[in-house]
Structure formats: structure tokens, C-alpha cells
Design an enzyme around this catalytic site. Structure first.
Site, PDB file in Angstrom:
ATOM      1  N   SER A   1       0.840  -1.185   0.000  1.00  0.00           N
ATOM      2  CA  SER A   1       0.000   0.000   0.000  1.00  0.00           C
ATOM      3  C   SER A   1       0.891   1.257   0.000  1.00  0.00           C
ATOM      4  O   SER A   1       1.717   1.396  -0.899  1.00  0.00           O
ATOM      5  CB  SER A   1      -0.956  -0.041   1.195  1.00  0.00           C
ATOM      6  OG  SER A   1      -2.033   0.844   1.033  1.00  0.00           O
ATOM      7  N   MET A   2       0.767   2.158   0.949  1.00  0.00           N
ATOM      8  CA  MET A   2       1.663   3.304   0.987  1.00  0.00           C
ATOM      9  C   MET A   2       3.115   2.855   0.950  1.00  0.00           C
ATOM     10  O   MET A   2       3.975   3.479   0.315  1.00  0.00           O
ATOM     11  CB  MET A   2       1.418   4.152   2.242  1.00  0.00           C
ATOM     12  CG  MET A   2       2.298   5.392   2.318  1.00  0.00           C
ATOM     13  SD  MET A   2       2.141   6.315   3.875  1.00  0.00           S
ATOM     14  CE  MET A   2       3.394   5.484   4.877  1.00  0.00           C
TER      15      MET A   2
END
Length: 259
Positions: A96-97
Site C-alpha cells: 500500500s503506501m
């Protein structure tokens, strides 16, 4: 000057392996912490050591202000990895991030001649498909609702007011960082890149993840596994085996690569 203490503040080794030849460096998702990857340590073969990145503002770094920009975060992690006395071959994994942080860190490492062997990005659209967002502008209830929707945070933690007061500032800062992040879409890695997502992940569809192909000049491998945005929690063994296979490292006999 980077000191050992500053390296130690960024990098966690839940199962130290001084004789390892490769470090698998793992980058957490927004609001996540190094401990997210602790279960992976025992799934790795003896020659690979898990190194998990700990962002400021959470767990044992809760007293430090969270990082505000991607440049600041990737610069700091790259500096810590360059200065790490272990001096091993690096494989980077980010979810994700953390996928964007891993890619930005890899670009910086390559720029200084310390490039990784391989980068694996997970659950994140490619740089050319990054989209702005406003989750970081929501109130605490709205932010907690987003975490519940994604399923990466235990609901009982979000229901506890004291825990929420400790957890949400770092979550909000991470969302601000990634939602205001504007990558250089012309940047390219020189090392191979693997991009993985869950087949039911609405945050990173198969088509959006395939855009990572333009983020490297080397070999690119897309992979889709069953599950939603946090598919990797239930499938830790399969994900680790896939990472090892992508990097040309055999999985332990007890954890064969799954089809």
C-alpha cells in the site's frame, strides 16, 4: 552523519541473522508499523534476514512527529540502509503506501550506487495512476471508518478511545503524506520489479497495478493473489514464498512456493 542509533531507529530485525547474505526490507502501509511484518521472519530461509522499517510516530517511536512528505521519508530510509553496517544485498517489499515508499527509496539507493537486487510492490497503483485523496481531512470517526473498511486494523483497537488517541495521529499523517504525494512518472528503476495485488482489492485493481511496468527499465512481473486489500495477512506464507521466488531465492522446504 548517520549514527548507529539513527539506523536502529529506522530498521527493526525481529529475528537477527548475522550470517545472512540478503536483507528483505519491508515497508508498512499507512498507519502500519514494523511489527506488521514480524511473523514473516520465521518464514524466511537462513540466508535471508527480515528488516522492517519503523516510521516515526508509532509504537516505540510514538513520541516522534510523523514524517510529512515522501521525499523526507524516502531520503531518511535510504540513508539508514546505505549506512547499515550489515552491508548486504537488498530486496525491498512495500505494501500500500509502503509500496510507494519502497520504490522511492530504491530510486535513491540506485542513485548512490547501492541499488537493491529486486523491488516488490503490493496493493498500490503504479506511479502514473496515483490518485489524490481527502481521507486525511476527515474527523477521527471518519478516519477510523476508513481503516475498518480496508480491514487492516483490529476493530477492538479502533473502539478503544485511548488506543485511538495514540493510533490516529500517525494514520492521519500517513494519509496526508500519500494523498499529497506526486511521484515523478518519468523515473525508472534499473532493477527488476514485481507488482502484486489481491483479486478483490478495490484500492489497487489488476489494471492499476500493471501500470508499475513503466516504473522500471528491467524485468517486470505482475501477480494477482486471492483476497482484498490486506490479502497478505491471511496468505503470509504464500506471499513470502512468491517474494523469494521473484528474487531467485529458494523458499524453505517447509514453505514451498505455491501455484
Amino acid at each position: 552523519m548517520t549514527t548507529f542509533s539513527s539506523i536502529a531507529s529506522w530498521l527493526r530485525r525481529p529475528l537477527p541473522r548475522p550470517a545472512a547474505r540478503t536483507s528483505l526490507v519491508c515497508f508498512p502501509h499507512a498507519g502500519g508499523a514494523a511489527a506488521f511484518y514480524t511473523p514473516w521472519a520465521r518464514l524466511l530461509p537462513p540466508h535471508v534476514e527480515l528488516v522492517a522499517v519503523q516510521y516515526p510516530g508509532r509504537q516505540d517511536r510514538v513520541g516522534e512527529p510523523p514524517v510529512r512528505t515522501m521525499d523526507e521519508l524516502a531520503d531518511a530510509v535510504a540513508e539508514a540502509l546505505r549506512a547499515d553496517p550489515a552491508g548486504r544485498e537488498l530486496v525491498l517489499f512495500g505494501h500500500s503506501m509502503g509500496a510507494s515508499v519502497a520504490w522511492e527509496t530504491a530510486l535513491r539507493l540506485e542513485g548512490s550506487g547501492h541499488g537493491p537486487r529486486h523491488v516488490v510492490v503490493s496493493g498500490r497503483p503504479g506511479p502514473a495512476r496515483q490518485r489524490p485523496g481527502t481521507v486525511h481531512l476527515r474527523d477521527d470517526d471518519g478516519l477510523a471508518a476508513e481503516l475498518r473498511r480496508l480491514g487492516g486494523t483490529h476493530a477492538d483497537l479502533l473502539d478503544d478511545p485511548e488506543v485511538r488517541s495514540l493510533l490516529l495521529p500517525a494514520v492521519r499523517a500517513d494519509y496526508r503524506l500519500i494523498e499529497t504525494y506526486r511521484p515523478d512518472t518519468a523515473a525508472r528503476l534499473r532493477c527488476p520489479l514485481t507488482a502484486v495485488t489481491g483479486d478483490r482489492d478495490e484500492e489497487a485493481t489488476e489494471a492499476e497495478v500493471a501500470v508499475w511496468r513503466s516504473a522500471t527499465d528491467a524485468a517486470f512481473t505482475p501477480q494477482v493473489l486471492p483476497g482484498g486489500h490486506f490479502y497478505l495477512v491471511a496468505q503470509a506464507e504464500r506471499v513470502v514464498a512468491s517474494v523469494l521466488a521473484a528474487c531467485g531465492a529458494p523458499a524453505p522446504a517447509a514453505h514451498p512456493v505455491l501455484p
